[in-house]
Design a protein around this motif. Structure first.
Motif, PDB file in Angstrom:
ATOM      1  N   VAL A   1      -5.427   0.640   6.423  1.00 31.04           N
ATOM      2  CA  VAL A   1      -6.795   0.093   6.356  1.00 31.04           C
ATOM      3  C   VAL A   1      -7.078  -0.095   7.786  1.00 31.04           C
ATOM      4  CG1 VAL A   1      -8.006  -1.940   5.609  1.00 31.04           C
ATOM      5  CG2 VAL A   1      -6.240  -1.201   4.397  1.00 31.04           C
ATOM      6  N   GLN A   2      -8.464   0.207   8.142  1.00 36.13           N
ATOM      7  CA  GLN A   2      -9.346  -0.134   9.339  1.00 36.13           C
ATOM      8  C   GLN A   2     -10.000  -1.393   9.308  1.00 36.13           C
ATOM      9  OE1 GLN A   2      -9.143   2.661  11.644  1.00 36.13           O
ATOM     10  NE2 GLN A   2      -9.640   1.343  13.296  1.00 36.13           N
ATOM     11  N   TYR A   3     -10.038  -2.114  10.386  1.00 33.15           N
ATOM     12  CA  TYR A   3     -10.680  -3.494  10.360  1.00 33.15           C
ATOM     13  C   TYR A   3     -11.462  -3.638  11.886  1.00 33.15           C
ATOM     14  CZ  TYR A   3      -6.820  -5.242  13.258  1.00 33.15           C
ATOM     15  OH  TYR A   3      -6.075  -5.356  14.351  1.00 33.15           O
ATOM     16  N   ASP A   4     -12.372  -4.607  11.601  1.00 31.08           N
ATOM     17  CA  ASP A   4     -12.903  -4.859  12.777  1.00 31.08           C
ATOM     18  C   ASP A   4     -12.553  -6.329  13.388  1.00 31.08           C
ATOM     19  OD1 ASP A   4     -15.214  -2.916  13.266  1.00 31.08           O
ATOM     20  OD2 ASP A   4     -15.641  -3.445  10.948  1.00 31.08           O
ATOM     21  N   LYS A   5     -12.140  -7.177  12.267  1.00 28.18           N
ATOM     22  CA  LYS A   5     -11.457  -8.359  12.433  1.00 28.18           C
ATOM     23  C   LYS A   5     -10.304  -8.625  11.350  1.00 28.18           C
ATOM     24  CE  LYS A   5     -14.064 -10.661  15.641  1.00 28.18           C
ATOM     25  NZ  LYS A   5     -13.391 -11.568  16.597  1.00 28.18           N
ATOM     26  N   LEU A   6      -9.248  -9.116  12.120  1.00 21.12           N
ATOM     27  CA  LEU A   6      -8.271  -9.364  10.797  1.00 21.12           C
ATOM     28  C   LEU A   6      -7.999 -10.650  10.998  1.00 21.12           C
ATOM     29  CD1 LEU A   6      -4.911  -7.383  10.587  1.00 21.12           C
ATOM     30  CD2 LEU A   6      -4.909  -9.903  10.756  1.00 21.12           C
ATOM     31  N   VAL A   7      -7.778 -11.683   9.699  1.00 18.24           N
ATOM     32  CA  VAL A   7      -7.385 -12.879   9.458  1.00 18.24           C
ATOM     33  C   VAL A   7      -6.082 -12.861   8.817  1.00 18.24           C
ATOM     34  CG1 VAL A   7      -7.860 -15.264   8.204  1.00 18.24           C
ATOM     35  CG2 VAL A   7     -10.225 -13.603   9.120  1.00 18.24           C
ATOM     36  N   MET A   8      -5.080 -13.317   9.539  1.00 17.36           N
ATOM     37  CA  MET A   8      -3.810 -13.363   9.038  1.00 17.36           C
ATOM     38  C   MET A   8      -3.274 -14.858   8.517  1.00 17.36           C
ATOM     39  SD  MET A   8      -0.339 -12.317  10.909  1.00 17.36           S
ATOM     40  CE  MET A   8      -0.919 -10.448  11.149  1.00 17.36           C
ATOM     41  N   SER A   9      -3.291 -15.277   7.346  1.00 15.99           N
ATOM     42  CA  SER A   9      -2.647 -16.396   6.728  1.00 15.99           C
ATOM     43  C   SER A   9      -1.333 -16.186   6.180  1.00 15.99           C
ATOM     44  CB  SER A   9      -3.801 -16.832   5.768  1.00 15.99           C
ATOM     45  OG  SER A   9      -3.344 -18.348   5.463  1.00 15.99           O
ATOM     46  N   PRO A  10      -0.307 -16.036   6.943  1.00 15.40           N
ATOM     47  CA  PRO A  10       1.042 -15.447   6.292  1.00 15.40           C
ATOM     48  C   PRO A  10       1.915 -16.567   5.728  1.00 15.40           C
ATOM     49  CG  PRO A  10       1.164 -15.813   8.659  1.00 15.40           C
ATOM     50  CD  PRO A  10      -0.118 -16.217   8.445  1.00 15.40           C
ATOM     51  N   GLY A  11       1.514 -17.819   5.960  1.00 16.98           N
ATOM     52  CA  GLY A  11       2.012 -19.038   5.612  1.00 16.98           C
ATOM     53  C   GLY A  11       3.204 -19.205   6.233  1.00 16.98           C
ATOM     54  N   ILE A  12       4.705 -19.681   5.713  1.00 14.09           N
ATOM     55  CA  ILE A  12       5.727 -19.941   6.340  1.00 14.09           C
ATOM     56  C   ILE A  12       6.981 -19.017   5.765  1.00 14.09           C
ATOM     57  CG2 ILE A  12       5.473 -22.428   7.077  1.00 14.09           C
ATOM     58  CD1 ILE A  12       7.590 -21.964   4.070  1.00 14.09           C
ATOM     59  N   ASP A  13       8.046 -18.666   6.684  1.00 13.12           N
ATOM     60  CA  ASP A  13       9.209 -18.094   6.295  1.00 13.12           C
ATOM     61  C   ASP A  13      10.468 -18.958   6.726  1.00 13.12           C
ATOM     62  OD1 ASP A  13      10.830 -16.163   5.259  1.00 13.12           O
ATOM     63  OD2 ASP A  13       9.461 -14.714   5.705  1.00 13.12           O
ATOM     64  N   PHE A  14      11.497 -18.431   6.793  1.00 22.63           N
ATOM     65  CA  PHE A  14      12.674 -19.362   6.860  1.00 22.63           C
ATOM     66  C   PHE A  14      13.550 -18.825   7.958  1.00 22.63           C
ATOM     67  CE2 PHE A  14      11.224 -19.884   2.535  1.00 22.63           C
ATOM     68  CZ  PHE A  14      10.853 -21.203   2.531  1.00 22.63           C
ATOM     69  N   MET A  15      14.170 -19.770   8.682  1.00 23.10           N
ATOM     70  CA  MET A  15      15.448 -19.354   9.575  1.00 23.10           C
ATOM     71  C   MET A  15      16.564 -19.345   9.122  1.00 23.10           C
ATOM     72  SD  MET A  15      13.265 -20.743  13.049  1.00 23.10           S
ATOM     73  CE  MET A  15      14.297 -20.323  14.303  1.00 23.10           C
ATOM     74  N   TRP A  16      17.044 -18.574   8.165  1.00 21.47           N
ATOM     75  CA  TRP A  16      18.139 -18.591   7.508  1.00 21.47           C
ATOM     76  C   TRP A  16      19.407 -18.821   8.205  1.00 21.47           C
ATOM     77  CZ3 TRP A  16      17.522 -19.738   2.627  1.00 21.47           C
ATOM     78  CH2 TRP A  16      16.274 -19.123   1.872  1.00 21.47           C
TER      79      TRP A  16
END
Length: 425
Positions: free
Chosen positions: A126-141
């Protein structure tokens, strides 16, 4: 009285406002393409408001693997038995049908910030001009020995991402013997939703009080004290649950033994429980870390707070729980919604050649149930201060509840309905 008026405003209109942003017109941006990664509180709001503020001229694609939105806020009540999964689940079709957001149910596996492309798990680029990343959280197992294996086996759950695990933890509680112990461990701050673990302990105690009155709730906190609304939570535990809830601060979990249902601590003695609910140490979502955007100790993402653009990559804007927060800024669903509105307005302004709002503002309210009906809240308003290039809480702009009340319980239900409508319809 001032705090109640603020709370009413945040519920009735604050989540529906533009967090200090004005409607934008001017230069056509009809060829611009914005890619939004993540369909939570941040991603859905950004997708809708970029379309709305650009008068539906900017193309928006939102990539989210889940077919429906399931809310983390309010999910504790599903675990406590006061709500059902259907109560916290909403469709995404309002974004597409009403606002023309193109929704792709897939995952982004990589981002090329130079070429401005993102590759999906299905192979599409996917090509973009602007990217909004809202990836939330992950864990440091790796911070808690044995936890990843115990979690993968379904023995020790966190349920800190609402969905199937929410139901599974509820089932563990239902199967627990009367007279058993439920123990929740809390990592050192920062983590997603500061009051969330204490709310969970409270509503589980409410369930035990009715259904398993010989049982106990044990809160094992890695922090020196309750991180949010401490006096109100402690008062509720003492007055509502008569010794059923025990709070132990400075209990930093470092390992678990799933076979013996034991959690090990850095200093204190091991603790056994019938149901162990271990919250792992948290960091930004995996995509942010893997793409090098988590440039705050490889854990959180630094952003320019005027427009939430990453300090590591141009034209990538990061919002929600994944960012390195400003002073007094919680990692909450309401705050992600506010981030998204400021970001949406800034993106539309930049794509249309207009000035970005130099003085954006954010609102936040976190509402916590302490039993089936009574709620306590904390609220705040944050302003961007250009000389310091960050957000700061406006003095006297919020505060906490005076007492728990069922009126605030009704406010909490209204808050959820309003913010979900704001995001998704």
């Amino acid at each position: 009285m001032q705090r109640r008026h603020l709370l009413q405003g945040l519920i009735a209109g604050g989540t529906l406002g533009l967090a200090g942003c004005a409607s934008l017109g001017g230069t056509s941006a009809s060829k611009a393409k914005v890619l939004v990664i993540g369909g939570g509180y941040g991603g859905t709001t950004a997708s809708k408001y970029i379309r709305l503020l650009s008068d539906y001229t900017i193309d928006v694609m939102m990539v989210e693997p889940n077919r429906q939105f399931v809310s983390c806020p309010v999910s504790n009540l599903v675990i406590g038995g006061q709500r059902k999964m259907a109560d916290i689940t909403n469709p995404y079709n309002g974004l597409s049908d009403k606002h023309g957001v193109r929704i792709v149910h897939d995952m982004v596996t990589s981002v090329d910030a130079v070429k401005k492309t993102a590759t999906l798990a299905g192979g599409t680029v996917v090509q973009y001009d602007k990217l909004v990343m809202s990836p939330g959280i992950d864990f440091m197992w790796d911070q808690t020995e044995g936890l990843k294996a115990a979690h993968e086996a379904g023995q020790i759950l966190h349920a800190w991402k609402a969905g199937a695990e929410t139901v599974a933890l509820r089932q563990q509680l239902e199967a627990m013997r009367d007279g058993g112990t439920y123990a929740i461990t809390i990592p050192e701050a920062p983590y997603r939703c500061p009051p969330g673990p204490y709310e969970r302990a409270s509503v589980i105690a409410a369930y035990f009080k009715k259904a398993k009155p010989k049982s106990k709730v044990l809160i094992l906190d890695g922090n020196p004290d309750v991180t949010s609304k401490g006096p109100l939570f402690k008062k509720a535990w003492a007055e509502l649950y008569g010794g059923m809830v025990e709070y132990r601060p400075q209990h930093k979990a470092i390992g678990v033994d799933a076979k013996t249902r034991t959690v090990k601590f850095e200093v204190q003695d091991d603790v056994k429980a019938d149901v162990l609910n271990v919250l792992p140490v948290m960091r930004a979502g995996a995509l942010a870390v893997n793409t090098g955007l988590a440039n705050a100790n490889a854990r959180w993402c630094h952003v320019n707070f005027l427009n939430f653009e990453s300090t590591a990559a141009k034209d990538i804007h990061i919002i929600g729980d994944a960012i390195q927060i400003a002073q007094g800024m919680p990692k909450s669903g309401h705050m992600a919604n506010s981030h998204a509105k400021v970001t949406a307005a800034a993106i539309v302004a930049e794509l249309q050649g207009l000035e970005v709002n130099p003085h954006p503002m954010l609102t936040n309210v976190c509402m916590s149930f302490v039993d089936d009906a009574h709620v306590i809240h904390v609220a705040s308003v944050h302003e961007y201060q250009a000389p310091k290039k960050s957000f700061f809480t406006i003095g006297g702009s919020g505060g906490v509840s005076d007492v728990r009340s069922d009126l605030e319980g009704r406010y909490a239900d209204a808050w959820a309905k309003n913010i979900w409508a704001d995001m998704l319809t």
